[in-house]
Each structure stands twice: as structure tokens, then as C-alpha cells.
Write a protein that holds these residues in place. Structure first.
Motif: not given
Length: 361
Positions: A1-15, A73-75, A234-245
Motif C-alpha cells: 500500500m502506498r500512501v503519500s504525505v499531504p504537502t504543498i506541491p513543489d511547483v508552487l513552492l518554487r514559484s 500511517f493508519y494501516h 489493545d488496538i487503540q488509537k486517538p480519535e484523530v484521522i491518521f494519514f491513509g485513513e
């Protein structure tokens, strides 16, 4: 499974080019005129909590403060295997140490300025990407919980509760006590830090920088509700949205409805790097809603022509914005007057040079 980390596209940062200078007085006048008609929806990001000593993930240049940023990641966190258990031990040890500073953080002048606008129904809906609960804290003395839940949507969840793999909820403070009881050696470590007045570097989601530590002996307690059902879990997580969730359909639909019900959209302290927020901006534009963005540094919306941007810290202007919008009522209304006298200004140290690799939720 491939999940990307959200970010500002480099093209926007460069410009990205330096934003035109805006004086505080000009910023106050423009924001006040934008908000004055009322029925505004607000979306806030990590920048809104910086003055509460909670670090943002991205700096003034729009890039992650830590270039080696490696999220859990969530998974990975929820995997019912030995590998998943190792991820959970690592996450919960770091979160155990990092949660108290977020839990104890106080609302800043931005939170109280927005709270005053909510209280006076200039802002009818507030959507926050933050999981720190500070918007609730700023209103808790005047609104009850149902009222806050109606008017504030926590798009990415909340740190103050924990949910197990079978759906049971536990208050985070209760869970924190359970972690302390199960890990007395780490409770002693926390006591030592407190006595020395030290605290590991904490991130917006309660994770900390922790080097040279073995996680193998950290114990995650079973969910109490599952134990009552004769089940160890013991499979518990904070009630926040993790990357990939995925954000739940209920929250997604409500966020769209909040944007649809407003006449204009005000964005505060967000780069809009996460698509869950950026798609709300896109939806507002499709509906021809006026949009104003208040943020320092590059954002994902900088080349969206329908977005007007003012680059100045929110804490420098929002209280004066409230006074400009409400006029004499700002001082005549004792609740608003109190809010405009409240709020801390305690930004964390600037640390653009932070390069320690770490895994976070």
C-alpha cells in the motif's frame, strides 16, 4: 500500500514569491469589511494554534519544519500483527509523553477573537483541522457542549478521546492514567522531566521527538469495554484521522454543508496542504463564494485567482478585527469584552533547522 504525505506541491513552492506587505491597520480594515455582512464559515489550521505554544508542521517557507518527516500511517497503527503492535508501542509511548502539553495548552488571541465572532453569530460555522480542542476551550464558559458540537466541526478529529478497534470510546485523560499505571518506569521519567522543568519537543498531534529509546517494553492497556465483553484488545488509537485513513462520510458531508450554508469563507492559519481542507475551498469557489485567506507563508491556494490572501499573523489583527466589526458592541457586551481581553501569546521557538527523523501520527 502506498500512501503519500499531504504537502504543498513543489511547483508552487518554487514559484512562490514574497507576498506584498500589508500593514496591520490595512489588514484589519479589509478583514473586517469581509466579515461584517455575517454568515461566515471559517476554516482554521495549525497556524491558528501557534501562539498557544503548539508548533505547526510547516514553517514560513511552506515546507515541513522537519525534512525527514515520517508519519505512522493508519494501516500500520491498526494492523493486528506483531508489526502493528510495534508501531502502536512506538506511537503510544511518544504520545504518552507529548499529549500533556497539548492537553494543557491555553487558547490564544486568535481562538478568542474567532470565539467572539462565533458568539455574536458573525461566524456561524467553524471547521478546524486542528485536534487540540482549543476552539472549544475558548467558548466553553459561554456555550454548552451540544452548542459547540453544532457550531464547531473538528475535521480531523480530536486528541481528547481514544477509540479501540471495536469502536469503544475512552476519555483520553482516563487512558493517560491507564498508560501511567501500566508503565511506572515512564511515569517516573515524566516526573523527572517535570521536576527539571523540561519537555521533549512536541508536535501538533501530541507526538514528541524521542531519540535512542527502545519501545519494546512499553505496555498498552486493553480496552476496558472489551474486557467487560471477555475480549482482550489493545488496538487503540486517538480519535484523530491518521494519514491513509478516510474522514467519515458524516464528517465529510457536514463539512460540505457548512460551506454551502455560508455566504463567504474565511481561512485562518492554514496552508491547505491536506486535500480534506483544499476540497472545501474548491467547493466554495464552485459555489461562487467570496474567499479570504489569512496565513503567513506559501499555501496551496496561492495560484487560485478566486482567493484573496493577506499575509500577516492572525494573532496580530483578529482582536482589532472583532472591534471593527462589532463597533461599540465589542465593549458593551461583557462576554465579548472579556474574550477580547483573553488569550495567551506564547509562540514556540523557531526551529526551521529541526532535522531529527521521527515518526508521528
Amino acid at each position: 500500500m502506498r500512501v503519500s504525505v499531504p504537502t504543498i506541491p513543489d511547483v508552487l513552492l518554487r514559484s512562490a514569491s514574497p507576498a506584498p506587505s500589508t500593514s496591520p491597520a490595512a489588514a484589519v480594515e479589509r478583514i473586517a469589511s469581509f466579515l461584517a455582512p455575517g454568515n461566515v464559515a471559517v476554516i482554521t489550521g495549525a497556524g491558528a494554534s501557534v501562539d498557544s505554544a503548539i508548533r505547526a508542521y510547516r514553517g514560513a517557507k511552506g515546507r515541513y519544519l522537519n525534512p525527514n518527516y515520517k508519519p505512522i500511517f493508519y494501516h500500520e497503527l491498526m494492523e493486528p500483527t506483531a508489526k502493528g503492535a510495534a508501531y502502536r508501542r512506538r506511537y503510544w509511548l511518544r504520545s504518552y509523553l507529548g499529549y500533556p502539553p497539548v492537553r494543557d495548552a491555553l487558547p490564544n488571541t486568535t481562538h478568542y477573537g474567532l470565539a467572539a465572532l462565533q458568539y455574536r453569530s458573525i461566524v456561524n460555522k467553524l471547521i478546524t483541522q486542528n485536534v487540540d480542542g482549543l476552539h472549544h476551550k475558548a467558548l466553553a464558559h459561554v456555550w454548552d457542549e451540544p452548542r459547540m458540537e453544532e457550531r464547531i466541526l473538528e475535521l480531523h478529529g480530536r486528541l481528547r478521546s481514544v477509540r479501540c478497534a471495536h469502536g469503544h470510546l475512552t476519555d483520553r485523560d482516563v487512558f493517560q492514567d491507564q498508560l501511567s499505571a501500566a508503565n511506572p518506569q515512564w511515569q517516573a521519567f515524566v516526573d523527572e522531566l517535570d521536576a527539571a522543568g523540561r519537555q521533549p519537543r512536541t508536535n501538533p498531534d501530541g507526538d514528541v521527538v524521542l531519540e535512542g529509546v527502545q519501545y519494546d517494553d512499553f505496555v498498552i492497556p486493553d480496552c476496558p469495554a472489551c474486557l467487560m465483553e471477555n475480549r482482550h484488545n489493545d488496538i487503540q488509537k486517538p480519535e484523530v484521522i491518521f494519514f491513509g485513513e478516510s474522514i467519515s462520510k458524516e464528517v465529510k458531508d457536514r463539512s460540505f454543508a457548512d460551506v454551502e450554508s455560508c455566504d463567504r469563507l474565511f481561512l485562518v492559519g492554514t496552508t491547505l496542504a491536506t486535500f480534506s481542507a483544499f476540497r472545501l475551498l474548491k467547493h466554495a469557489i464552485e459555489l461562487r463564494k467570496p474567499v479570504l485567506l489569512l496565513n503567513v507563508g506559501p499555501t496551496r491556494a496561492d495560484q487560485v485567482p478566486q482567493v484573496e490572501k493577506i499575509e500577516i499573523p492572525s494573532g496580530a489583527v483578529l482582536r482589532d478585527v472583532v472591534r471593527a466589526v462589532l463597533g461599540s458592541e465589542a465593549s458593551a457586551d461583557p462576554v465579548v469584552a472579556d474574550m477580547l481581553q483573553s488569550g495567551i501569546t506564547k509562540p514556540p521557538p523557531e526551529d526551521e533547522d529541526d532535522t531529527v527523523p521521527r515518526a508521528v501520527g
